[in-house]
Write a protein that holds these residues in place. Structure first.
Motif, PDB file in Angstrom:
ATOM      1  N   PRO A 325       0.819  -1.209   0.000  1.00 38.89           N
ATOM      2  CA  PRO A 325       0.000   0.000   0.000  1.00 38.89           C
ATOM      3  C   PRO A 325       0.857   1.266   0.000  1.00 38.89           C
ATOM      4  O   PRO A 325       2.072   1.180   0.229  1.00 38.89           O
ATOM      5  N   PRO A 326       0.220   2.417  -0.283  1.00 39.86           N
ATOM      6  CA  PRO A 326      -1.221   2.615  -0.451  1.00 39.86           C
ATOM      7  C   PRO A 326      -1.711   2.173  -1.823  1.00 39.86           C
ATOM      8  O   PRO A 326      -0.961   2.154  -2.786  1.00 39.86           O
ATOM      9  N   ARG A 327      -2.982   1.836  -1.886  1.00 39.58           N
ATOM     10  CA  ARG A 327      -3.659   1.476  -3.133  1.00 39.58           C
ATOM     11  C   ARG A 327      -5.083   1.973  -3.036  1.00 39.58           C
ATOM     12  O   ARG A 327      -5.772   1.717  -2.045  1.00 39.58           O
ATOM     13  N   SER A 328      -5.559   2.682  -4.051  1.00 42.67           N
ATOM     14  CA  SER A 328      -6.938   3.180  -4.048  1.00 42.67           C
ATOM     15  C   SER A 328      -7.508   3.086  -5.458  1.00 42.67           C
ATOM     16  O   SER A 328      -6.968   3.679  -6.402  1.00 42.67           O
ATOM     17  N   HIS A 329      -8.578   2.309  -5.581  1.00 43.64           N
ATOM     18  CA  HIS A 329      -9.241   2.139  -6.870  1.00 43.64           C
ATOM     19  C   HIS A 329     -10.744   2.330  -6.697  1.00 43.64           C
ATOM     20  O   HIS A 329     -11.321   1.910  -5.677  1.00 43.64           O
ATOM     21  N   LEU A 330     -11.361   2.944  -7.688  1.00 45.48           N
ATOM     22  CA  LEU A 330     -12.796   3.198  -7.678  1.00 45.48           C
ATOM     23  C   LEU A 330     -13.460   2.392  -8.791  1.00 45.48           C
ATOM     24  O   LEU A 330     -12.815   1.991  -9.765  1.00 45.48           O
ATOM     25  N   VAL A 331     -14.761   2.194  -8.649  1.00 46.27           N
ATOM     26  CA  VAL A 331     -15.491   1.397  -9.629  1.00 46.27           C
ATOM     27  C   VAL A 331     -16.916   1.920  -9.726  1.00 46.27           C
ATOM     28  O   VAL A 331     -17.473   2.444  -8.753  1.00 46.27           O
ATOM     29  N   CYS A 332     -17.499   1.798 -10.893  1.00 44.13           N
ATOM     30  CA  CYS A 332     -18.918   2.088 -11.070  1.00 44.13           C
ATOM     31  C   CYS A 332     -19.488   1.155 -12.138  1.00 44.13           C
ATOM     32  O   CYS A 332     -18.767   0.660 -13.006  1.00 44.13           O
ATOM     33  N   LEU A 333     -20.772   0.901 -12.039  1.00 47.91           N
ATOM     34  CA  LEU A 333     -21.451  -0.046 -12.918  1.00 47.91           C
ATOM     35  C   LEU A 333     -22.500   0.664 -13.763  1.00 47.91           C
ATOM     36  O   LEU A 333     -23.137   1.622 -13.312  1.00 47.91           O
ATOM     37  N   TYR A 334     -22.698   0.131 -14.969  1.00 45.81           N
ATOM     38  CA  TYR A 334     -23.694   0.691 -15.882  1.00 45.81           C
ATOM     39  C   TYR A 334     -24.346  -0.417 -16.695  1.00 45.81           C
ATOM     40  O   TYR A 334     -23.807  -1.519 -16.814  1.00 45.81           O
ATOM     41  N   ASP A 335     -25.504  -0.082 -17.280  1.00 41.41           N
ATOM     42  CA  ASP A 335     -26.185  -0.947 -18.243  1.00 41.41           C
ATOM     43  C   ASP A 335     -26.215  -0.251 -19.589  1.00 41.41           C
ATOM     44  O   ASP A 335     -26.700   0.884 -19.693  1.00 41.41           O
ATOM     45  N   ASP A 336     -25.724  -0.934 -20.632  1.00 45.05           N
ATOM     46  CA  ASP A 336     -25.813  -0.363 -21.964  1.00 45.05           C
ATOM     47  C   ASP A 336     -27.095  -0.829 -22.645  1.00 45.05           C
ATOM     48  O   ASP A 336     -27.919  -1.533 -22.059  1.00 45.05           O
ATOM     49  N   ARG A 337     -27.262  -0.457 -23.909  1.00 42.20           N
ATOM     50  CA  ARG A 337     -28.516  -0.717 -24.618  1.00 42.20           C
ATOM     51  C   ARG A 337     -28.691  -2.185 -25.011  1.00 42.20           C
ATOM     52  O   ARG A 337     -29.793  -2.593 -25.385  1.00 42.20           O
ATOM     53  N   HIS A 338     -27.629  -2.988 -24.928  1.00 39.88           N
ATOM     54  CA  HIS A 338     -27.698  -4.379 -25.380  1.00 39.88           C
ATOM     55  C   HIS A 338     -28.233  -5.326 -24.320  1.00 39.88           C
ATOM     56  O   HIS A 338     -28.682  -6.435 -24.644  1.00 39.88           O
ATOM     57  N   GLY A 339     -28.156  -4.941 -23.050  1.00 40.18           N
ATOM     58  CA  GLY A 339     -28.722  -5.755 -21.999  1.00 40.18           C
ATOM     59  C   GLY A 339     -27.839  -6.907 -21.564  1.00 40.18           C
ATOM     60  O   GLY A 339     -26.767  -7.152 -22.132  1.00 40.18           O
ATOM     61  N   PRO A 340     -28.273  -7.649 -20.544  1.00 38.13           N
ATOM     62  CA  PRO A 340     -27.479  -8.732 -19.977  1.00 38.13           C
ATOM     63  C   PRO A 340     -27.459  -9.975 -20.849  1.00 38.13           C
ATOM     64  O   PRO A 340     -28.144 -10.048 -21.889  1.00 38.13           O
ATOM     65  N   LEU A 341     -26.659 -10.950 -20.415  1.00 43.50           N
ATOM     66  CA  LEU A 341     -26.604 -12.224 -21.097  1.00 43.50           C
ATOM     67  C   LEU A 341     -27.914 -12.981 -20.956  1.00 43.50           C
ATOM     68  O   LEU A 341     -28.696 -12.760 -20.031  1.00 43.50           O
ATOM     69  N   SER A 342     -28.120 -13.922 -21.868  1.00 45.15           N
ATOM     70  CA  SER A 342     -29.302 -14.768 -21.813  1.00 45.15           C
ATOM     71  C   SER A 342     -28.987 -16.066 -21.069  1.00 45.15           C
ATOM     72  O   SER A 342     -27.839 -16.472 -20.956  1.00 45.15           O
TER      73      SER A 342
END
Length: 345
Positions: A325-342
């Protein structure tokens, strides 16, 4: 510049290389882009407009490569990272649910994990237990570890193909039957654990009775262990999914994550993934899966201000176990127009 034949022109960027890149089926993984010397490129807001102009090409490249590393871009703050991710125009998702302890910064921006060096984070897709899993994950390097602390990534279609060779009977059964995951949830938050959130937080409950009622209503089996720990077996989840965009089958499950979490807290060599009739995934298959993921992985060295865009449908990730350390990472999630897996039929 023309990044690749058939993918249109991306102005103001150049395709670069890093030592850790690999090639699968002749395709570079991950794709690495850097600024190419355009006027205004030193401003973060320049790149927000650039994304809006080139979104279709970026999406095509992400579909082909699975992950894009934006290196040497002027994203100096978490706010600028947030604005860059928002410029794609996708629907925001939250990452505060689940059993991993994270710190909320603002909006849908959270820390990747608060677990210390030495905690074992397994390969996974974000919220893979959900049918409506998020489609895109953005990572941001605020502070790069002095040593270690990589975010290894792996193509789950490659893992699927390899597992069909190593464990064909398991794969065939997983395509027919869902998996249930066994986990132990602590009575209070334990920050030194990867899955350290308490059952009070996870089920939003004040006491055992309320937690059990909510768990059973959601399809969990419940057993109370010593010292207030809550053992649960999740409802069934498909462990292999289908990508309509490419026609590929995807290794998309929590076998490794649930097993490592169970062994971390309860010991033993149990594989914490079972079929509906109670049959557990074998230790041999677990070892083959874990070995295959590692053999398929790319461990790249983070640089401060890097942004990594991952297609959560096709690429799994984890955190290297040890770092200085030190170590600092950020993350965020989104949905695009194609949608999730089937779900595979």
């Amino acid at each position: 510049m023309k990044v690749e034949e058939g993918f249109g022109v991306l102005k103001c960027v150049t395709e670069t290389t890093i030592p850790e890149q690999r090639s699968f089926d002749g395709i570079t993984f991950p794709l690495v882009l850097s600024p190419a010397g355009c006027s205004g490129e030193e401003r973060a807001d320049f790149w927000n407009d650039w994304i809006r102009e080139h979104l279709g090409t970026i999406e095509d490249l992400l579909l082909k490569h699975g992950a894009i590393l934006f290196r040497n871009f002027p994203f100096d703050t978490a706010t600028e990272f947030d604005e860059f991710a928002k410029s794609f125009g996708y629907k925001e998702r939250t990452l505060l649910e689940g059993v991993i302890i994270r710190k909320h910064r603002f909006g849908n921006i959270v820390t990747t994990t608060e677990a210390p060096s030495g905690a074992l984070i397994s390969f996974h897709h974000e919220l893979s237990q959900r049918i409506d899993h998020p489609t895109n994950v953005f990572f941001y390097c605020e502070i790069a570890a002095v040593e270690g602390g990589e975010t290894p990534i792996a193509l789950s279609s490659v893992i699927y193909r390899r597992m069909t060779e190593l464990e064909p009977e398991l794969v065939e059964r997983m395509e027919r039957e869902p998996l249930r995951y066994v986990t132990a949830i602590p009575p209070r938050d334990l920050p030194h654990l990867i899955a350290g959130r308490s059952w009070r937080y996870f089920f939003d409950a004040d006491d055992k009775e309320e937690a059990e009622t909510k768990a059973r209503a959601a399809g969990y089996d419940v057993e109370w262990l010593a010292d207030g720990w809550m053992k649960v077996i999740t409802p069934g989840h498909p462990g292999i999914r289908f990508d309509r965009r490419t026609g590929q089958k995807i290794w998309f499950n929590l076998i490794e994550a649930s097993t490592n979490s169970w062994r971390e807290t309860q010991g033993g060599q149990t594989v914490a993934a079972v079929f509906p009739n109670g049959d557990a995934v074998s230790g041999r298959a677990f070892d083959a899966m874990r070995r295959t993921a590692e053999e398929s992985a790319v461990y790249f060295r983070w640089q401060c201000k890097d942004v990594l865009l991952v297609d959560n449908r096709t690429v799994e990730h984890k955190r290297a176990k040890y770092f200085v350390p030190p170590r600092s990472h950020l993350v965020c999630l989104y949905d695009d127009r194609h949608g999730p897996l089937s779900v595979c039929e």
